[in-house]
Design a protein around this motif. Sequence first.
Motif: not given
Length: 407
Positions: A304-312
């Motif tokens: 899945t897409t890494d949400i935390l990394q995307t936000l970072g």
Amino acid sequence: MKGKTIILGITGGIAAYKGAALCSKLVQAGFDVHVIMTEGACQFITPLTLQTLSRNPVYTDTFDERDPSVVSHIDLADRADLVLVAPATANTIAKMANGLADDMLSTTLLAATCPIIVAPAMNVHMYDHPAVIRNIQLLAERSVRFIEPETGQLACGYVAKGRLAEPESIVAFVSDMMREGAHKPLAGKKVLITAGGTIERLDPVRYLTNDSSGKMGFALAASARDSGAEVTLVMGRTSELPPDGVALVRVESAQEMLEAVLERYAQTDLVIKSAAVADYRPVFRADKKIKKSGERLVLELEKTTDILQTLGELKTKQYLIGFAAETGDLDRYAMDKLQRKHCDLIVGNDVSQAGAGFNSDTNIIRIYDKAGIVESLPLMSKLETARRILAVAAERMAHLESGKEVR
């Protein structure tokens, strides 16, 4: 808390015996405590005990008017800065929800315009009964605050949820609430919190998920709300009721959670990613129930897409806090996650420790920034843990806004 008047309502459950310790600790904290006892409460503990500890007369009867110049239940309600009902039985909660006023406590509660806090205590099956759940929801919608019961040995012999929170925890909750009325460190801030576990479906009746209950995220949302923030809670699968006074966005999958967060990210000041998001999802999702065939079933999964990394990676002005739930080597994994995902803080916990895992009412955490451990907290309730996390975040955000170096 000096100069603050509190009404302590004690109702008829075995936990009424804890009312003595609770009353004593409230007095020690500086409150002017006025105790109202129900008829049932007097079967477990005497009014004389509470009168001695509170240094005020104890009220048990609506018609026992001692001062002809006032109506007692109206006068008490008008003078109170806060009403605390602890322990609160299912019966008293039902009376509050339905507006009944047939004794001194329920009459005073109906007249009170100040904040009300309720600390339930009862058998686990009573606490889980649909009628009790609905009554609690109804009161929460009216801004009544609840201190959740703890899990432990109950008087009936069960080991389950339903035990009255410890007096120390109740006094801390009450004191913090009174302080928050004067100081709201996140006033004017928009806070987005994710909570619970995501679901990745195999077919219409089966899915992959995890053990997250959402309790930590809900505690964070309640604490952020109490700190003055405008809170949005993006929640997946949970086993608890969300706090009142926050905007709810319900999602199921990791992709839905990602989309919900990104849609609101640009307008958000603080993001706390406490949800347990699935790392993988099925490549193929069946439209109909997968039928049993053969001895084995092989599932192909994709990331899945890494949400935390995307936000970072997309971060501009946002202050970003992530969570790292590990089962060993916590410091190394938490620091690695903080750096790779461009977080401002990481909250790490070793879920293999007793009291720190999923579904518990407590937690044991360490807070990290780029320099290492900021704070290491012992075993404490998730609400107390949440308050500490928010205090650290608010202080650091204020430093950044003022241009000062965070120490």
